[in-house]
Motif scaffolding. Structure first.
Motif, PDB file in Angstrom:
ATOM      1  N   PHE A 287       1.298  -1.147   0.168  1.00 49.49           N
ATOM      2  CA  PHE A 287      -0.015   0.031   0.137  1.00 49.49           C
ATOM      3  C   PHE A 287       0.839   0.886  -0.124  1.00 49.49           C
ATOM      4  CE2 PHE A 287      -2.139   3.195   2.763  1.00 49.49           C
ATOM      5  CZ  PHE A 287      -3.301   3.854   1.541  1.00 49.49           C
ATOM      6  N   VAL A 288       1.841   1.361   0.766  1.00 47.87           N
ATOM      7  CA  VAL A 288       3.096   1.817   0.671  1.00 47.87           C
ATOM      8  C   VAL A 288       3.598   2.783   0.033  1.00 47.87           C
ATOM      9  CG1 VAL A 288       4.907   3.560   2.395  1.00 47.87           C
ATOM     10  CG2 VAL A 288       2.991   2.437   3.201  1.00 47.87           C
ATOM     11  N   LEU A 289       4.010   2.015  -0.826  1.00 47.14           N
ATOM     12  CA  LEU A 289       4.657   1.792  -1.818  1.00 47.14           C
ATOM     13  C   LEU A 289       4.007   1.754  -3.457  1.00 47.14           C
ATOM     14  CD1 LEU A 289       7.029  -1.384  -2.053  1.00 47.14           C
ATOM     15  CD2 LEU A 289       7.647   0.692  -1.869  1.00 47.14           C
ATOM     16  N   GLY A 290       2.733   1.284  -3.366  1.00 42.97           N
ATOM     17  CA  GLY A 290       1.681   1.845  -4.734  1.00 42.97           C
ATOM     18  C   GLY A 290       1.432   3.623  -4.201  1.00 42.97           C
ATOM     19  N   LEU A 291       1.218   3.652  -2.769  1.00 38.26           N
ATOM     20  CA  LEU A 291       0.345   5.026  -2.861  1.00 38.26           C
ATOM     21  C   LEU A 291       1.804   5.846  -3.164  1.00 38.26           C
ATOM     22  CD1 LEU A 291      -1.302   7.028  -2.125  1.00 38.26           C
ATOM     23  CD2 LEU A 291      -0.642   7.113  -0.056  1.00 38.26           C
ATOM     24  N   VAL A 292       3.453   6.444  -2.942  1.00 37.64           N
ATOM     25  CA  VAL A 292       4.396   6.977  -3.552  1.00 37.64           C
ATOM     26  C   VAL A 292       4.397   7.224  -4.738  1.00 37.64           C
ATOM     27  CG1 VAL A 292       6.358   7.298  -3.280  1.00 37.64           C
ATOM     28  CG2 VAL A 292       5.121   6.249  -0.451  1.00 37.64           C
ATOM     29  N   GLY A 293       4.211   5.497  -5.156  1.00 33.85           N
ATOM     30  CA  GLY A 293       4.367   4.998  -6.948  1.00 33.85           C
ATOM     31  C   GLY A 293       3.530   6.038  -7.633  1.00 33.85           C
ATOM     32  N   LEU A 294       2.466   5.978  -7.335  1.00 34.29           N
ATOM     33  CA  LEU A 294       1.455   6.500  -8.038  1.00 34.29           C
ATOM     34  C   LEU A 294       1.168   8.387  -7.841  1.00 34.29           C
ATOM     35  CD1 LEU A 294      -1.630   6.570  -9.304  1.00 34.29           C
ATOM     36  CD2 LEU A 294      -2.651   6.741  -7.032  1.00 34.29           C
ATOM     37  N   ILE A 295       2.079   8.767  -6.703  1.00 35.40           N
ATOM     38  CA  ILE A 295       2.011  10.208  -6.529  1.00 35.40           C
ATOM     39  C   ILE A 295       3.377  10.743  -7.712  1.00 35.40           C
ATOM     40  CG2 ILE A 295       2.686  12.077  -4.681  1.00 35.40           C
ATOM     41  CD1 ILE A 295       1.354  10.451  -2.680  1.00 35.40           C
ATOM     42  N   PHE A 296       4.628   9.544  -7.560  1.00 34.56           N
ATOM     43  CA  PHE A 296       5.799  10.286  -8.161  1.00 34.56           C
ATOM     44  C   PHE A 296       5.076  10.499  -9.839  1.00 34.56           C
ATOM     45  CE2 PHE A 296       8.367  10.020  -4.522  1.00 34.56           C
ATOM     46  CZ  PHE A 296       8.862  11.057  -4.180  1.00 34.56           C
ATOM     47  N   ALA A 297       3.960   8.940  -9.861  1.00 35.94           N
ATOM     48  CA  ALA A 297       3.873   8.655 -11.572  1.00 35.94           C
ATOM     49  C   ALA A 297       3.174   9.830 -12.302  1.00 35.94           C
ATOM     50  CB  ALA A 297       2.781   7.715 -11.226  1.00 35.94           C
ATOM     51  N   PHE A 298       2.878  11.353 -11.816  1.00 37.60           N
ATOM     52  CA  PHE A 298       2.570  12.055 -12.157  1.00 37.60           C
ATOM     53  C   PHE A 298       3.264  12.994 -12.841  1.00 37.60           C
ATOM     54  CE2 PHE A 298      -1.571  10.059 -10.555  1.00 37.60           C
ATOM     55  CZ  PHE A 298      -2.148  10.437 -11.533  1.00 37.60           C
ATOM     56  N   ILE A 299       5.171  13.279 -11.965  1.00 35.49           N
ATOM     57  CA  ILE A 299       5.697  14.130 -11.873  1.00 35.49           C
ATOM     58  C   ILE A 299       6.022  13.767 -13.371  1.00 35.49           C
ATOM     59  CG2 ILE A 299       7.343  15.997 -10.825  1.00 35.49           C
ATOM     60  CD1 ILE A 299       6.012  14.794  -8.506  1.00 35.49           C
ATOM     61  N   PRO A 300       6.643  14.985 -14.211  1.00 38.85           N
ATOM     62  CA  PRO A 300       7.878  14.152 -15.559  1.00 38.85           C
ATOM     63  C   PRO A 300       9.084  14.430 -15.039  1.00 38.85           C
ATOM     64  CG  PRO A 300       6.220  16.193 -15.959  1.00 38.85           C
ATOM     65  CD  PRO A 300       5.536  15.788 -14.890  1.00 38.85           C
ATOM     66  N   ILE A 301       9.623  13.554 -14.989  1.00 33.52           N
ATOM     67  CA  ILE A 301      11.350  13.192 -15.293  1.00 33.52           C
ATOM     68  C   ILE A 301      10.805  12.254 -14.147  1.00 33.52           C
ATOM     69  CG2 ILE A 301      13.205  14.010 -15.667  1.00 33.52           C
ATOM     70  CD1 ILE A 301      12.085  16.288 -17.423  1.00 33.52           C
ATOM     71  N   ILE A 302      11.161  13.167 -13.205  1.00 35.86           N
ATOM     72  CA  ILE A 302      11.419  12.433 -11.338  1.00 35.86           C
ATOM     73  C   ILE A 302      10.361  11.170 -11.433  1.00 35.86           C
ATOM     74  CG2 ILE A 302      10.896  12.975  -9.096  1.00 35.86           C
ATOM     75  CD1 ILE A 302      11.228  16.126  -9.514  1.00 35.86           C
ATOM     76  N   GLY A 303       9.025  10.773 -13.069  1.00 32.68           N
ATOM     77  CA  GLY A 303       8.388  10.466 -12.212  1.00 32.68           C
ATOM     78  C   GLY A 303       8.828   8.907 -12.585  1.00 32.68           C
ATOM     79  N   VAL A 304      10.167   8.421 -12.927  1.00 30.21           N
ATOM     80  CA  VAL A 304      10.937   7.137 -13.870  1.00 30.21           C
ATOM     81  C   VAL A 304      11.077   6.508 -12.330  1.00 30.21           C
ATOM     82  CG1 VAL A 304      13.341   8.559 -12.778  1.00 30.21           C
ATOM     83  CG2 VAL A 304      12.744   6.183 -14.340  1.00 30.21           C
ATOM     84  N   ILE A 305      11.545   7.696  -9.901  1.00 28.44           N
ATOM     85  CA  ILE A 305      11.561   6.470  -9.696  1.00 28.44           C
ATOM     86  C   ILE A 305      10.103   5.808  -8.855  1.00 28.44           C
ATOM     87  CG2 ILE A 305      13.251   8.263  -8.459  1.00 28.44           C
ATOM     88  CD1 ILE A 305      11.036   9.873  -7.077  1.00 28.44           C
ATOM     89  N   ALA A 306       9.080   5.631 -10.256  1.00 31.54           N
ATOM     90  CA  ALA A 306       7.577   5.053 -10.308  1.00 31.54           C
ATOM     91  C   ALA A 306       7.710   3.841 -10.081  1.00 31.54           C
ATOM     92  CB  ALA A 306       6.554   6.162 -10.427  1.00 31.54           C
ATOM     93  N   TRP A 307       9.093   3.493 -11.514  1.00 27.84           N
ATOM     94  CA  TRP A 307       8.428   2.149 -12.243  1.00 27.84           C
ATOM     95  C   TRP A 307       8.993   1.524 -10.503  1.00 27.84           C
ATOM     96  CZ3 TRP A 307       6.986   0.073 -16.750  1.00 27.84           C
ATOM     97  CH2 TRP A 307       6.833   0.804 -16.895  1.00 27.84           C
ATOM     98  N   PRO A 308      10.112   1.071 -10.011  1.00 30.88           N
ATOM     99  CA  PRO A 308       9.852   0.205  -9.005  1.00 30.88           C
ATOM    100  C   PRO A 308       9.492  -0.176  -8.127  1.00 30.88           C
ATOM    101  CG  PRO A 308      11.820   2.148  -9.500  1.00 30.88           C
ATOM    102  CD  PRO A 308      10.887   2.512  -9.820  1.00 30.88           C
ATOM    103  N   LEU A 309       8.873   1.348  -7.286  1.00 33.32           N
ATOM    104  CA  LEU A 309       7.772   1.823  -6.101  1.00 33.32           C
ATOM    105  C   LEU A 309       6.755   1.087  -6.615  1.00 33.32           C
ATOM    106  CD1 LEU A 309       8.321   5.085  -5.385  1.00 33.32           C
ATOM    107  CD2 LEU A 309       9.517   3.108  -4.539  1.00 33.32           C
ATOM    108  N   THR A 310       6.147   0.686  -7.816  1.00 34.30           N
ATOM    109  CA  THR A 310       4.784   0.568  -8.285  1.00 34.30           C
ATOM    110  C   THR A 310       4.885  -1.129  -9.094  1.00 34.30           C
ATOM    111  OG1 THR A 310       4.997   1.287 -10.367  1.00 34.30           O
ATOM    112  CG2 THR A 310       3.877   2.758  -8.762  1.00 34.30           C
ATOM    113  N   ILE A 311       6.466  -1.262  -9.066  1.00 33.41           N
ATOM    114  CA  ILE A 311       5.970  -2.772  -9.706  1.00 33.41           C
ATOM    115  C   ILE A 311       6.489  -3.499  -7.651  1.00 33.41           C
ATOM    116  CG2 ILE A 311       7.831  -4.801 -10.296  1.00 33.41           C
ATOM    117  CD1 ILE A 311       8.393  -2.203 -12.396  1.00 33.41           C
ATOM    118  N   LEU A 312       6.950  -3.609  -7.453  1.00 32.17           N
ATOM    119  CA  LEU A 312       7.393  -3.913  -6.415  1.00 32.17           C
ATOM    120  C   LEU A 312       5.806  -3.365  -5.362  1.00 32.17           C
ATOM    121  CD1 LEU A 312      10.307  -2.539  -4.507  1.00 32.17           C
ATOM    122  CD2 LEU A 312       9.816  -4.927  -5.705  1.00 32.17           C
ATOM    123  N   GLY A 313       4.861  -2.928  -5.586  1.00 32.89           N
ATOM    124  CA  GLY A 313       3.832  -1.744  -4.898  1.00 32.89           C
ATOM    125  C   GLY A 313       2.763  -3.133  -4.981  1.00 32.89           C
TER     126      GLY A 313
END
Length: 221
Positions: free
Chosen positions: A24-50
């Motif tokens: 839940f924590v990883l998915g929530l943080v990954g979803l937030i970062f996914a909306f941010i251009p360029i920086i959103g690249v860190i959302a990939w591992p977060l959402t996959i692990l989540g």
């Protein structure tokens, strides 16, 4: 006759759903970062692990090995949405890069192959247009060889030349860019003669190399 009272049966112990919480924590943080251009690249591992943790947490809850099933399911949903957004961003960025590369001017090229033993026809020197640069790539083969070259955004697929051939490529471009040409034998044999490559920029030879294993010529403006 009296009987001792039977102690009440205790309810089965349920374990806390640690994986579901982590997902839940990883998915929530990954979803937030996914909306941010360029920086959103860190959302990939977060959402996959989540997504992985959420699925495993849900399975554990279904087997009675963990609690908080709702939190684990929420982790799966949030992670899946974040992952979809990451894919959309990646596809959009790739299209922008492709469109930008397609919009750049391509260098006109002309290639010629002739026998190494024959005299190449002398071409009348032509002055490049103002602001233009001329790059000439030359290759001579001592054995059947592969030839590859590229210049900036212009790249050619592999050409195969027979033994004893010369190859030439002329590029007329606006801005000088990284250029390379390589010639490597198809079947290397010890004692083979050297292949040769050469790059000439605006009438001046900038690099020339001969080698039997592989001749590699690169030019950096």
């Amino acid at each position: 006759m009296s009987y001792a009272p039977v102690p009440p049966m205790s309810a089965p112990v349920q374990y806390k759903n640690g994986l579901g919480t982590a997902g839940f924590v990883l998915g929530l943080v990954g979803l937030i970062f996914a909306f941010i251009p360029i920086i959103g690249v860190i959302a990939w591992p977060l959402t996959i692990l989540g997504l992985i943790f959420g699925i495993v947490g849900t399975l554990c809850a279904n087997r009675g090995q963990a609690s908080n099933k709702g939190l684990a399911i929420t982790a799966v949903v949030l992670s899946a949405i974040g992952l979809v957004i990451c894919v959309i961003w990646t596809a959009a960025f790739g299209k922008v890069v492709s469109d930008t590369a397609a919009g750049l001017p391509t260098a006109p090229a002309s290639a010629a192959v002739a026998d190494a033993g024959s005299e190449p026809a002398a071409a009348a020197p032509s002055a490049a247009a103002p602001g233009k640069h001329t790059i000439v790539l030359d290759v001579t083969t001592a054995a059947k060889s592969n030839v590859q070259w590229n210049s900036g955004f212009t790249a050619n697929s592999q050409d195969v030349l027979e033994k004893g051939k010369t190859w030439s490529q002329t590029l007329t471009i606006d801005d000088l860019a990284f250029t390379s040409v390589s010639v490597t034998p198809v079947d290397f044999k010890l004692g083979s003669k050297d292949n040769t490559c050469k790059i000439t920029v605006d009438g001046k030879t900038v690099v020339e190399q001969s080698n039997s294993v592989g001749a590699f010529c690169t030019y950096r403006p």
